[in-house]
Enzyme design. Sequence first.
Site, PDB file in Angstrom:
ATOM      1  N   GLU A 244       1.014  -1.438  -0.051  1.00 42.78           N
ATOM      2  CA  GLU A 244       0.052  -0.113   0.145  1.00 42.78           C
ATOM      3  C   GLU A 244       0.879   1.189   0.105  1.00 42.78           C
ATOM      4  OE1 GLU A 244      -3.283  -0.349  -0.073  1.00 42.78           O
ATOM      5  OE2 GLU A 244      -3.017  -2.408  -0.598  1.00 42.78           O
ATOM      6  N   CYS A 278      -1.950   9.359   2.681  1.00 43.44           N
ATOM      7  CA  CYS A 278      -1.772   8.580   1.463  1.00 43.44           C
ATOM      8  C   CYS A 278      -2.729   9.127   0.467  1.00 43.44           C
ATOM      9  CB  CYS A 278      -1.663   7.117   1.299  1.00 43.44           C
ATOM     10  SG  CYS A 278      -3.164   6.482   2.224  1.00 43.44           S
TER      11      CYS A 278
HETATM   12  P1  NAD Z   1       8.890   4.657   3.799  1.00 47.55           P
HETATM   13  O1  NAD Z   1       8.582   3.471   2.733  1.00 47.55           O
HETATM   14  O2  NAD Z   1       9.872   5.495   3.621  1.00 47.55           O
HETATM   15  O3  NAD Z   1       8.796   4.099   5.200  1.00 47.55           O
HETATM   16  C1  NAD Z   1       7.766   3.030   5.466  1.00 47.55           C
HETATM   17  C2  NAD Z   1       8.507   1.858   6.141  1.00 47.55           C
HETATM   18  O4  NAD Z   1       9.151   1.215   5.229  1.00 47.55           O
HETATM   19  C3  NAD Z   1       9.254   2.245   7.282  1.00 47.55           C
HETATM   20  O5  NAD Z   1       9.150   1.455   8.473  1.00 47.55           O
HETATM   21  C4  NAD Z   1      10.759   2.121   6.699  1.00 47.55           C
HETATM   22  O6  NAD Z   1      11.820   2.031   7.516  1.00 47.55           O
HETATM   23  C5  NAD Z   1      10.542   1.158   5.846  1.00 47.55           C
HETATM   24  N1  NAD Z   1      11.522   1.130   4.743  1.00 47.55           N
HETATM   25  C6  NAD Z   1      12.299   2.159   4.067  1.00 47.55           C
HETATM   26  N2  NAD Z   1      12.721   1.557   2.767  1.00 47.55           N
HETATM   27  C7  NAD Z   1      12.733   0.468   2.988  1.00 47.55           C
HETATM   28  C8  NAD Z   1      13.355  -0.595   2.323  1.00 47.55           C
HETATM   29  N3  NAD Z   1      14.295  -0.283   1.034  1.00 47.55           N
HETATM   30  N4  NAD Z   1      13.272  -2.130   2.544  1.00 47.55           N
HETATM   31  C9  NAD Z   1      12.500  -2.013   3.698  1.00 47.55           C
HETATM   32  N5  NAD Z   1      11.997  -1.361   4.362  1.00 47.55           N
HETATM   33  C10 NAD Z   1      12.050  -0.055   4.103  1.00 47.55           C
HETATM   34  O7  NAD Z   1       7.438   5.626   3.954  1.00 47.55           O
HETATM   35  P2  NAD Z   1       7.125   6.776   4.923  1.00 47.55           P
HETATM   36  O8  NAD Z   1       7.985   8.135   4.792  1.00 47.55           O
HETATM   37  O9  NAD Z   1       7.361   6.223   6.309  1.00 47.55           O
HETATM   38  O10 NAD Z   1       5.555   7.015   4.610  1.00 47.55           O
HETATM   39  C11 NAD Z   1       5.076   7.835   3.529  1.00 47.55           C
HETATM   40  C12 NAD Z   1       4.446   7.105   2.669  1.00 47.55           C
HETATM   41  O11 NAD Z   1       3.519   6.062   2.979  1.00 47.55           O
HETATM   42  C13 NAD Z   1       3.922   7.940   1.519  1.00 47.55           C
HETATM   43  O12 NAD Z   1       4.364   7.751   0.141  1.00 47.55           O
HETATM   44  C14 NAD Z   1       2.536   7.548   1.613  1.00 47.55           C
HETATM   45  O13 NAD Z   1       1.418   7.899   0.525  1.00 47.55           O
HETATM   46  C15 NAD Z   1       2.493   6.145   2.054  1.00 47.55           C
HETATM   47  N6  NAD Z   1       1.518   5.745   2.641  1.00 47.55           N
HETATM   48  C16 NAD Z   1       0.383   4.922   1.874  1.00 47.55           C
HETATM   49  C17 NAD Z   1      -0.683   4.421   2.477  1.00 47.55           C
HETATM   50  C18 NAD Z   1      -1.626   3.505   1.557  1.00 47.55           C
HETATM   51  O14 NAD Z   1      -2.461   3.075   2.148  1.00 47.55           O
HETATM   52  N7  NAD Z   1      -1.522   3.493   0.200  1.00 47.55           N
HETATM   53  C19 NAD Z   1      -1.044   4.660   3.767  1.00 47.55           C
HETATM   54  C20 NAD Z   1       0.182   5.638   4.572  1.00 47.55           C
HETATM   55  C21 NAD Z   1       1.128   6.100   4.114  1.00 47.55           C
END
Ligand code: NAD
Length: 477
Positions: A244, A278
Amino acid sequence: MYTVAQLIGGVWGAGGDGGELVVFDPADGTQVTSAPVATADEVGKAVAAARGTAAQWAATAPTERAAALHRAAEAVAEAADELAQATTAEMGKPLADARAGVDAGIATLRQYAELAATRGGRTLHGDPAAIDFMTPEPRGVVAVITPWNDPVAVSCGLLGAALVTGNVVLHKPSERTPATGWLLARAFDAALPAGVLSLLSGGPETGAALAAAEVDVVAHVGSTAAGRAIATAAAAGGAKVLLENGGSDPMIVDADVDPIWAAGQAAQGAFANAGQICVAVERIYAHRDIAEDFVAALVERAVALRIGPGRQPGTELGPLVDRRHRDQVHGQVTAAAADGARIRTGGTLPDGPGAFYPATVVDDCRHDMTLVREETFGPVAPVVVVDSFSEALRCAADSPYGLAATVLTGSMSHAQRAWRELPVGTVKVNAVFGGAPAGAAHPRRGSGQGFGYGPELLDEFTATKAVHIEAPGGGHW
Ligand code: NAD
């Protein structure tokens, strides 16, 4: 000040050889949290320990698992104030919003506790002397990797659905909200058998180690770039991936709507949670006939928002999550301005501590600008003026993302065209955050894959087995 501990193999305080992670309050820059960082080796050990408890949890009666999830919901409810305060301290959102996120999480846990026990497989009609049926089984070990923007609501959905369907779970909350994740894990752990839930803390490296580990499912909510890296890592081990991810949701403002009302919808969509949702409105296509009045009313809305620390009562616009993110948002706004867009309000970095950013309205935007095409994830409303509803639909559809879209129109035929033609998971007509309970959709393209919400999420965490039973030698039992 929170001091986070990891939960590995049912033991609190294990591991953390990867160093220390520190979180600062985005409202004033003071230190809020210290958390350990899990090494890849610790991740591997945690996965092995989780696998050791998987069979027992999978064999636990669904009603018992549902009762455990009800107990978890109660424990989260008891910790609700503390969870909301930690959320606000770590990522800045207004306290009332943080509390609403916790309440949404509790409601989801209760729904999954009720639904899971009543969801079965189906019987098949084969040879009358045989027994044929299909039955869902737990997938095994699930890695849940979550973001910071609504940490309790998002985590509760994934944790609740994965656990109640009989999977053991390793949760890695965002490095920007580790204390919120830790408080949540403490509440869950009190309600579950030891070892069923593990908590790992750390940043992208810890997440990457988890995605590459021997797990059966990786569920990631977060950015598109991270989602793609996770899908690549998980492919090597064959884990199922649920994503997501990011969005760049359009809002179309048709020629026949009240521009003042439309501005209220746009302000809610672009500025709630400082745009860090999001499904926030990321780009607006306004019909030329109403564009001027619409933008003027949107500017009024932006200027009127009460900006301040999330813990201060009455705050409507808290800070962004941190200065690194603020720089990214501001960079997109200034690049658009340098390319001919006009900043109507906001768009400046305030003096003083914290990561505050004003509600910003930018008009004279073009569809090809990065501010319009990419996810900004800040309180920014870019407006592109269009000459027809068809042009608006065409631009709205032309995106690397496909999460959701909002259409404001008085025309039923335009509403019908919109939901049929927009290649996104969710289409909302005349209500920016509208939708019925239990609604779930498949995100498209860069926005992810699989169901991340609703009753269908329970199916994502199970694997279906088909069974045929007949008596030996074709005779009778
Ligand atoms: P992010 O992907 O940077 O981080 C989210 C999680 O992923 C964190 O726990 C982070 O440590 C981990 N992560 C980051 N890079 C990784 C990798 N290479 N391998 C494994 N894990 C990794 O996102 P964020 O900045 O925390 O959140 C914001 C983003 O989330 C926005 O793009 C937003 O649209 C999205 N979001 C989507 C939804 C949805 O339902 N579609 C809901 C909430 C947020």
